[in-house]
Design a protein around this motif. Structure first.
Motif, PDB file in Angstrom:
ATOM      1  N   SER A  21      93.365  29.476  30.412  1.00  0.00           N
ATOM      2  CA  SER A  21      92.081  28.789  30.223  1.00  0.00           C
ATOM      3  C   SER A  21      91.300  29.514  29.143  1.00  0.00           C
ATOM      4  O   SER A  21      91.257  30.744  29.122  1.00  0.00           O
ATOM      5  CB  SER A  21      91.304  28.827  31.547  1.00  0.00           C
ATOM      6  OG  SER A  21      89.946  28.518  31.346  1.00  0.00           O
ATOM      7  N   LEU A  22      90.686  28.740  28.252  1.00  0.00           N
ATOM      8  CA  LEU A  22      89.795  29.297  27.233  1.00  0.00           C
ATOM      9  C   LEU A  22      88.453  28.601  27.378  1.00  0.00           C
ATOM     10  O   LEU A  22      88.353  27.393  27.172  1.00  0.00           O
ATOM     11  CB  LEU A  22      90.347  29.042  25.833  1.00  0.00           C
ATOM     12  CG  LEU A  22      91.643  29.759  25.523  1.00  0.00           C
ATOM     13  CD1 LEU A  22      92.811  28.818  25.639  1.00  0.00           C
ATOM     14  CD2 LEU A  22      91.598  30.350  24.153  1.00  0.00           C
ATOM     15  N   ARG A  23      87.447  29.376  27.772  1.00  0.00           N
ATOM     16  CA  ARG A  23      86.116  28.820  27.995  1.00  0.00           C
ATOM     17  C   ARG A  23      85.093  29.495  27.095  1.00  0.00           C
ATOM     18  O   ARG A  23      85.226  30.664  26.764  1.00  0.00           O
ATOM     19  CB  ARG A  23      85.679  29.038  29.446  1.00  0.00           C
ATOM     20  CG  ARG A  23      86.453  28.264  30.457  1.00  0.00           C
ATOM     21  CD  ARG A  23      85.888  28.502  31.841  1.00  0.00           C
ATOM     22  NE  ARG A  23      86.610  27.754  32.852  1.00  0.00           N
ATOM     23  CZ  ARG A  23      86.401  27.891  34.142  1.00  0.00           C
ATOM     24  NH1 ARG A  23      85.481  28.733  34.588  1.00  0.00           N
ATOM     25  NH2 ARG A  23      87.086  27.177  35.002  1.00  0.00           N
ATOM     26  N   ASP A  24      84.052  28.752  26.769  1.00  0.00           N
ATOM     27  CA  ASP A  24      82.950  29.336  26.007  1.00  0.00           C
ATOM     28  C   ASP A  24      81.945  29.968  26.972  1.00  0.00           C
ATOM     29  O   ASP A  24      82.166  30.013  28.191  1.00  0.00           O
ATOM     30  CB  ASP A  24      82.305  28.304  25.079  1.00  0.00           C
ATOM     31  CG  ASP A  24      81.605  27.167  25.805  1.00  0.00           C
ATOM     32  OD1 ASP A  24      81.354  27.268  27.034  1.00  0.00           O
ATOM     33  OD2 ASP A  24      81.290  26.171  25.141  1.00  0.00           O
ATOM     34  N   ALA A  25      80.838  30.434  26.441  1.00  0.00           N
ATOM     35  CA  ALA A  25      79.826  31.119  27.251  1.00  0.00           C
ATOM     36  C   ALA A  25      79.200  30.210  28.305  1.00  0.00           C
ATOM     37  O   ALA A  25      78.676  30.691  29.308  1.00  0.00           O
ATOM     38  CB  ALA A  25      78.732  31.683  26.342  1.00  0.00           C
ATOM     39  N   ASN A  26      79.283  28.905  28.105  1.00  0.00           N
ATOM     40  CA  ASN A  26      78.724  27.946  29.062  1.00  0.00           C
ATOM     41  C   ASN A  26      79.744  27.477  30.094  1.00  0.00           C
ATOM     42  O   ASN A  26      79.443  26.619  30.912  1.00  0.00           O
ATOM     43  CB  ASN A  26      78.158  26.729  28.323  1.00  0.00           C
ATOM     44  CG  ASN A  26      77.052  27.122  27.370  1.00  0.00           C
ATOM     45  OD1 ASN A  26      76.188  27.921  27.729  1.00  0.00           O
ATOM     46  ND2 ASN A  26      77.095  26.598  26.161  1.00  0.00           N
TER      47      ASN A  26
END
Length: 193
Positions: A21-26
């Protein structure tokens, strides 16, 4: 004692890597576009003379040291790793072990620099504190974690890379492969630019 065959080990590792999984700060899922954005941000950092910092404990400290050397040698980007025994023992003794990464970051990191933090558990207090300090310093924070999907580190980066590995071998192998891919992609992008 039950042992897993090589074929099964590779199959299990492949499943873990495919499920990353690659998620941003949100907390928004980015997919492989997250890796592309990481590469672009690293190339921009290099053009601006920025520095990439690396930190982790145990095997992750070895990875931090390895990839700090690789990005400096192969891509000619300034880098720093906090694995010096004198530095770790000084900060650990005089302040606390929880500060061994965050304190040197506060001395060295400038706005726009990047820190890559590697923690299989995602809950190492010194790595978590480094992520928070880097955000205060307005640096780019990239995290690599595994084990529990609710680990603390997974929500602290601008880019949070998580592999659903439940063993250190799968977590560490996955993290190393991701870091190699990133550096290879940055090297290609810089040679084309």
């Amino acid at each position: 004692m039950h042992t897993v065959s090589w074929e099964q080990y590779v199959c299990d590792l492949s499943a873990v890597m495919r499920a990353l999984s690659l998620r941003d700060a949100n907390g928004q899922e980015l997919g492989s576009a997250g890796l592309d954005a990481w590469v672009e941000r690293t190339v921009d950092l290099a053009h601006g003379g920025g520095c990439v910092f690396f930190a982790g404990n145990g095997a992750s400290a070895s990875m931090a040291s390895h990839f700090s050397a690789d990005i400096a040698k192969n891509v000619r980007i300034r880098s720093m790793v906090f694995t010096d025994a004198a530095l770790i023992t000084c900060v650990g003794n005089d302040l606390s072990y929880e500060d061994v990464f965050s304190e040197p970051l506060s001395w060295q990191m400038r706005q726009g620099d990047m820190v890559v933090l590697v923690s299989s558990s995602g809950n190492s207090p010194n790595v978590v504190k480094a992520a928070k300090r880097a955000r205060e310093l307005r640096g780019t924070v990239v995290t690599l974690s595994a084990m529990s999907p609710e680990n603390t580190l997974r929500s602290l980066g601008d880019l949070n890379i998580y592999v659903p590995a439940q063993s250190y071998s799968h977590a560490e192998t996955s993290h190393a492969a991701i870091l190699h891919h990133w550096i290879d992609a940055v090297q290609r992008a810089r040679s084309l630019g």
